[in-house]
Design a protein around this motif. Structure first.
Motif, PDB file in Angstrom:
ATOM      1  N   VAL A   1       0.589  -1.206  -0.047  1.00  0.00           N
ATOM      2  CA  VAL A   1      -0.232  -0.035  -0.141  1.00  0.00           C
ATOM      3  C   VAL A   1       0.838   1.183   0.064  1.00  0.00           C
ATOM      4  O   VAL A   1       1.770   1.279   0.609  1.00  0.00           O
ATOM      5  CB  VAL A   1      -0.955  -0.194   1.320  1.00  0.00           C
ATOM      6  N   GLY A   2       0.382   2.378  -0.814  1.00  0.00           N
ATOM      7  CA  GLY A   2       1.110   3.614  -0.693  1.00  0.00           C
ATOM      8  C   GLY A   2       0.050   4.699  -0.894  1.00  0.00           C
ATOM      9  O   GLY A   2      -0.975   4.337  -1.307  1.00  0.00           O
ATOM     10  N   THR A   3       0.385   5.864  -0.622  1.00  0.00           N
ATOM     11  CA  THR A   3      -0.238   7.163  -0.773  1.00  0.00           C
ATOM     12  C   THR A   3       0.240   7.565  -2.041  1.00  0.00           C
ATOM     13  O   THR A   3       1.534   8.233  -2.232  1.00  0.00           O
ATOM     14  CB  THR A   3       0.054   7.943   0.809  1.00  0.00           C
TER      15      THR A   3
ATOM     16  N   ASN B   1       2.170   3.343   5.050  1.00  0.00           N
ATOM     17  CA  ASN B   1       2.648   3.100   3.552  1.00  0.00           C
ATOM     18  C   ASN B   1       3.612   1.850   3.627  1.00  0.00           C
ATOM     19  O   ASN B   1       4.635   1.727   4.707  1.00  0.00           O
ATOM     20  CB  ASN B   1       3.272   4.326   3.165  1.00  0.00           C
TER      21      ASN B   1
ATOM     22  N   PHE C   1       5.642   4.602  -0.840  1.00  0.00           N
ATOM     23  CA  PHE C   1       5.523   3.611  -0.355  1.00  0.00           C
ATOM     24  C   PHE C   1       6.225   3.197   0.934  1.00  0.00           C
ATOM     25  O   PHE C   1       6.649   2.064   1.217  1.00  0.00           O
ATOM     26  CB  PHE C   1       5.847   2.121  -1.190  1.00  0.00           C
TER      27      PHE C   1
ATOM     28  N   ARG D   1      -7.939  -0.525  -2.598  1.00  0.00           N
ATOM     29  CA  ARG D   1      -7.344   0.172  -1.515  1.00  0.00           C
ATOM     30  C   ARG D   1      -8.056  -0.522  -0.155  1.00  0.00           C
ATOM     31  O   ARG D   1      -8.865  -0.836  -0.090  1.00  0.00           O
ATOM     32  CB  ARG D   1      -7.392   1.626  -1.784  1.00  0.00           C
TER      33      ARG D   1
ATOM     34  N   ILE E   1       3.732   7.803  -5.885  1.00  0.00           N
ATOM     35  CA  ILE E   1       3.140   6.916  -4.792  1.00  0.00           C
ATOM     36  C   ILE E   1       4.337   6.680  -3.734  1.00  0.00           C
ATOM     37  O   ILE E   1       5.274   6.334  -4.131  1.00  0.00           O
ATOM     38  CB  ILE E   1       2.727   5.689  -5.122  1.00  0.00           C
TER      39      ILE E   1
ATOM     40  N   ARG F   1      -4.777   9.680  -1.287  1.00  0.00           N
ATOM     41  CA  ARG F   1      -5.528   8.486  -1.322  1.00  0.00           C
ATOM     42  C   ARG F   1      -4.449   7.346  -1.034  1.00  0.00           C
ATOM     43  O   ARG F   1      -3.595   7.337  -1.764  1.00  0.00           O
ATOM     44  CB  ARG F   1      -6.242   8.478  -2.661  1.00  0.00           C
ATOM     45  N   GLN F   2      -4.655   6.246  -0.245  1.00  0.00           N
ATOM     46  CA  GLN F   2      -3.915   5.156  -0.407  1.00  0.00           C
ATOM     47  C   GLN F   2      -4.399   4.246  -1.514  1.00  0.00           C
ATOM     48  O   GLN F   2      -5.697   3.871  -1.682  1.00  0.00           O
ATOM     49  CB  GLN F   2      -3.932   4.095   0.776  1.00  0.00           C
TER      50      GLN F   2
ATOM     51  N   THR G   1      -6.992   3.509   7.041  1.00  0.00           N
ATOM     52  CA  THR G   1      -5.446   3.724   6.687  1.00  0.00           C
ATOM     53  C   THR G   1      -4.443   2.977   7.402  1.00  0.00           C
ATOM     54  O   THR G   1      -4.616   2.509   8.528  1.00  0.00           O
ATOM     55  CB  THR G   1      -5.217   5.374   7.254  1.00  0.00           C
TER      56      THR G   1
ATOM     57  N   THR H   1      -0.167  -0.486 -10.499  1.00  0.00           N
ATOM     58  CA  THR H   1      -1.312  -0.126  -9.627  1.00  0.00           C
ATOM     59  C   THR H   1      -2.499  -1.269  -9.615  1.00  0.00           C
ATOM     60  O   THR H   1      -2.712  -1.199 -11.046  1.00  0.00           O
ATOM     61  CB  THR H   1      -1.882   1.452  -9.888  1.00  0.00           C
TER      62      THR H   1
END
Length: 123
Positions: free
Chosen positions: A27-29, A118, A50, A111, A48, A75-76, A115, A97
């Motif tokens: 997952v990353g933002t 990352n 990570f 996603r 992104i 957004r993640q 939250t 992605t």
């Protein structure tokens, strides 16, 4: 006339758990998103975060049907981080992605619903 969707496909062949673990999904933002007009199909260029181990990576994502670039910041999302980079025109896409297709074939991002840090790995 029946239209075939990805949801109509049968399950893939059985694999062992180690094969699953070989695909590194993290997952990353989203730090930035911008249009990618040079792409053959409408796409956005994403940057992104990570986390400290994997760092910041870039991705070309065909997600313009449901998402505007400015709405993705912060957004993640989930992405495969261990595929080889792919050259798309002058842009180097470093991660894949992840998403699902809706009934019309447009991509809906995958996603977490809460939250998470990352770099967290999907298991």
């Amino acid at each position: 006339m029946h239209v075939t969707h990805a949801s109509d496909a049968p399950a893939g062949p059985t694999i062992d758990f180690d094969a699953f673990l070989a695909v590194d999904i993290r997952v990353g933002t989203v730090l930035s998103a911008e249009p990618f007009p040079e792409a053959r199909k409408p796409a956005l260029k994403l940057t992104i975060d990570f986390g400290p181990v994997i760092g910041t990576k870039r991705s070309s994502a065909q997600i313009t049907e449901h998402y505007r670039a400015e709405d993705l910041i912060g957004r993640q999302i989930a992405a495969v981080v261990n595929f080889p980079p792919r050259q798309i025109g002058k842009f180097l896409s470093e991660v894949l992605t992840l998403g699902f297709t809706d009934e019309a074939g447009a991509v809906v991002l995958f996603r977490p619903d809460l939250t998470v840090p990352n770099g967290s790995r999907l298991f």
